[in-house]
Design a protein around this motif. Structure first.
Motif, PDB file in Angstrom:
ATOM      1  N   GLU A  20       0.869  -1.176   0.000  1.00 15.54           N
ATOM      2  CA  GLU A  20       0.000   0.000   0.000  1.00 15.54           C
ATOM      3  C   GLU A  20       0.899   1.216   0.000  1.00 15.54           C
ATOM      4  N   TYR A  21       0.473   2.270  -0.656  1.00 18.57           N
ATOM      5  CA  TYR A  21       1.317   3.427  -0.919  1.00 18.57           C
ATOM      6  C   TYR A  21       0.861   4.620  -0.097  1.00 18.57           C
ATOM      7  N   PHE A  22       1.835   5.341   0.482  1.00 21.74           N
ATOM      8  CA  PHE A  22       1.559   6.485   1.339  1.00 21.74           C
ATOM      9  C   PHE A  22       2.543   7.598   1.025  1.00 21.74           C
ATOM     10  N   GLU A  23       2.204   8.779   1.477  1.00 13.66           N
ATOM     11  CA  GLU A  23       3.122   9.902   1.317  1.00 13.66           C
ATOM     12  C   GLU A  23       3.073  10.770   2.562  1.00 13.66           C
ATOM     13  N   ASP A  24       4.160  11.504   2.774  1.00 14.33           N
ATOM     14  CA  ASP A  24       4.159  12.570   3.763  1.00 14.33           C
ATOM     15  C   ASP A  24       4.650  13.826   3.058  1.00 14.33           C
ATOM     16  N   GLU A  25       5.154  14.790   3.782  1.00 12.14           N
ATOM     17  CA  GLU A  25       5.520  16.066   3.162  1.00 12.14           C
ATOM     18  C   GLU A  25       6.622  15.933   2.115  1.00 12.14           C
ATOM     19  N   THR A  26       7.560  15.010   2.329  1.00 13.51           N
ATOM     20  CA  THR A  26       8.736  14.964   1.455  1.00 13.51           C
ATOM     21  C   THR A  26       8.995  13.633   0.778  1.00 13.51           C
ATOM     22  N   GLN A  27       8.248  12.594   1.104  1.00 14.62           N
ATOM     23  CA  GLN A  27       8.570  11.298   0.526  1.00 14.62           C
ATOM     24  C   GLN A  27       7.329  10.477   0.209  1.00 14.62           C
ATOM     25  N   VAL A  28       7.516   9.525  -0.677  1.00 20.19           N
ATOM     26  CA  VAL A  28       6.488   8.550  -1.040  1.00 20.19           C
ATOM     27  C   VAL A  28       7.054   7.193  -0.663  1.00 20.19           C
ATOM     28  N   PHE A  29       6.251   6.362   0.012  1.00 23.19           N
ATOM     29  CA  PHE A  29       6.754   5.065   0.431  1.00 23.19           C
ATOM     30  C   PHE A  29       5.667   4.010   0.341  1.00 23.19           C
ATOM     31  N   ALA A  30       6.103   2.757   0.402  1.00 26.63           N
ATOM     32  CA  ALA A  30       5.196   1.612   0.318  1.00 26.63           C
ATOM     33  C   ALA A  30       5.345   0.775   1.571  1.00 26.63           C
ATOM     34  N   LEU A  31       4.218   0.291   2.059  1.00 27.85           N
ATOM     35  CA  LEU A  31       4.202  -0.600   3.217  1.00 27.85           C
ATOM     36  C   LEU A  31       3.634  -1.945   2.788  1.00 27.85           C
ATOM     37  N   PRO A  32       4.176  -3.048   3.318  1.00 22.24           N
ATOM     38  CA  PRO A  32       3.558  -4.347   3.034  1.00 22.24           C
ATOM     39  C   PRO A  32       2.115  -4.351   3.536  1.00 22.24           C
ATOM     40  N   SER A  33       1.200  -4.761   2.702  1.00 16.49           N
ATOM     41  CA  SER A  33      -0.224  -4.712   3.056  1.00 16.49           C
ATOM     42  C   SER A  33      -0.538  -5.448   4.342  1.00 16.49           C
ATOM     43  N   ASN A  34       0.074  -6.596   4.561  1.00 18.28           N
ATOM     44  CA  ASN A  34      -0.241  -7.389   5.748  1.00 18.28           C
ATOM     45  C   ASN A  34       0.336  -6.793   7.032  1.00 18.28           C
ATOM     46  N   TRP A  35       1.254  -5.830   6.958  1.00 15.24           N
ATOM     47  CA  TRP A  35       1.839  -5.181   8.128  1.00 15.24           C
ATOM     48  C   TRP A  35       1.420  -3.718   8.244  1.00 15.24           C
ATOM     49  N   LYS A  36       0.554  -3.252   7.373  1.00 22.09           N
ATOM     50  CA  LYS A  36       0.218  -1.832   7.299  1.00 22.09           C
ATOM     51  C   LYS A  36      -0.229  -1.250   8.635  1.00 22.09           C
ATOM     52  N   GLU A  37      -1.220  -1.849   9.269  1.00 18.92           N
ATOM     53  CA  GLU A  37      -1.772  -1.294  10.512  1.00 18.92           C
ATOM     54  C   GLU A  37      -0.709  -1.212  11.600  1.00 18.92           C
ATOM     55  N   SER A  38       0.073  -2.258  11.774  1.00 25.51           N
ATOM     56  CA  SER A  38       1.117  -2.273  12.810  1.00 25.51           C
ATOM     57  C   SER A  38       2.182  -1.225  12.525  1.00 25.51           C
ATOM     58  N   LEU A  39       2.630  -1.154  11.274  1.00 19.97           N
ATOM     59  CA  LEU A  39       3.677  -0.190  10.926  1.00 19.97           C
ATOM     60  C   LEU A  39       3.199   1.250  11.087  1.00 19.97           C
ATOM     61  N   LEU A  40       1.973   1.532  10.705  1.00 20.39           N
ATOM     62  CA  LEU A  40       1.443   2.893  10.873  1.00 20.39           C
ATOM     63  C   LEU A  40       1.288   3.240  12.347  1.00 20.39           C
ATOM     64  N   PHE A  41       0.913   2.268  13.167  1.00 21.75           N
ATOM     65  CA  PHE A  41       0.834   2.509  14.603  1.00 21.75           C
ATOM     66  C   PHE A  41       2.216   2.851  15.163  1.00 21.75           C
ATOM     67  N   PHE A  42       3.222   2.028  14.845  1.00 19.59           N
ATOM     68  CA  PHE A  42       4.574   2.303  15.325  1.00 19.59           C
ATOM     69  C   PHE A  42       5.085   3.642  14.821  1.00 19.59           C
ATOM     70  N   ARG A  43       4.773   3.963  13.573  1.00 19.78           N
ATOM     71  CA  ARG A  43       5.220   5.237  12.998  1.00 19.78           C
ATOM     72  C   ARG A  43       4.601   6.421  13.741  1.00 19.78           C
ATOM     73  N   SER A  44       3.353   6.269  14.185  1.00 20.48           N
ATOM     74  CA  SER A  44       2.687   7.367  14.897  1.00 20.48           C
ATOM     75  C   SER A  44       3.178   7.493  16.344  1.00 20.48           C
ATOM     76  N   GLN A  45       3.674   6.406  16.933  1.00 23.63           N
ATOM     77  CA  GLN A  45       4.075   6.413  18.334  1.00 23.63           C
ATOM     78  C   GLN A  45       5.569   6.648  18.555  1.00 23.63           C
ATOM     79  N   PHE A  46       6.368   6.330  17.564  1.00 23.29           N
ATOM     80  CA  PHE A  46       7.818   6.416  17.710  1.00 23.29           C
ATOM     81  C   PHE A  46       8.424   7.212  16.562  1.00 23.29           C
TER      82      PHE A  46
END
Length: 142
Positions: A20-46
């Motif tokens: 799945e594809y995401f972007e922030d202010e300066t970059q575009v990145f891809a996350l494995p679909s099966n890990w998306k929720e966990s990775l986004l949680f960690f990204r928001s907390q750390f």
């Protein structure tokens, strides 16, 4: 923020339907679909240094391919032109010095040594811009 990726971004990684594809202010990145929720949680907390595979960096209207994409095992190498270089040219590239590419298309080119990707250059025809990360460069004299 979820990004509506272009066809070329979707095709950059294989198999494309596993990301799945995401972007922030300066970059575009891809996350494995099966890990998306966990990775986004960690990204928001750390303060995550790396989260997924960075595909590109946004500079103005341009998307510059990221070093992480060049080194990813999921890179779709059929999508990008490649320049196979010899050892001395590879070392020059890894020192972040300019290299000359002849007989390669204008645009982003993947530099390889012994079929292993090293990174990107932007071929301008008469010269090329080395896109190897500055802080990774070889500093010693070889």
């Amino acid at each position: 923020m979820k990004l509506q990726p272009s066809k070329s971004m979707i095709d950059s990684l294989t198999p494309a339907n596993h990301f799945e594809y995401f972007e922030d202010e300066t970059q575009v990145f891809a996350l494995p679909s099966n890990w998306k929720e966990s990775l986004l949680f960690f990204r928001s907390q750390f303060n995550c240094i790396v989260c997924g595979v960075q595909l590109a960096e946004k500079k103005g209207r341009d998307l510059i391919p990221a070093q992480q994409l060049a080194l990813s095992k999921h890179l779709n190498r059929e999508l990008y032109p490649e320049a196979e270089v010899d050892l001395s040219t590879a070392l020059i590239y890894l020192k972040k010095e300019a290299i000359q590419l002849t007989d390669h298309p204008v645009g982003y080119v993947l530099i390889t040594y012994r079929q292993l990707p090293l990174g990107w250059v932007k071929n301008l025809g008469n010269r090329s811009n080395n896109l190897y990360p500055q802080h990774w460069r070889i500093r010693m004299n070889l």
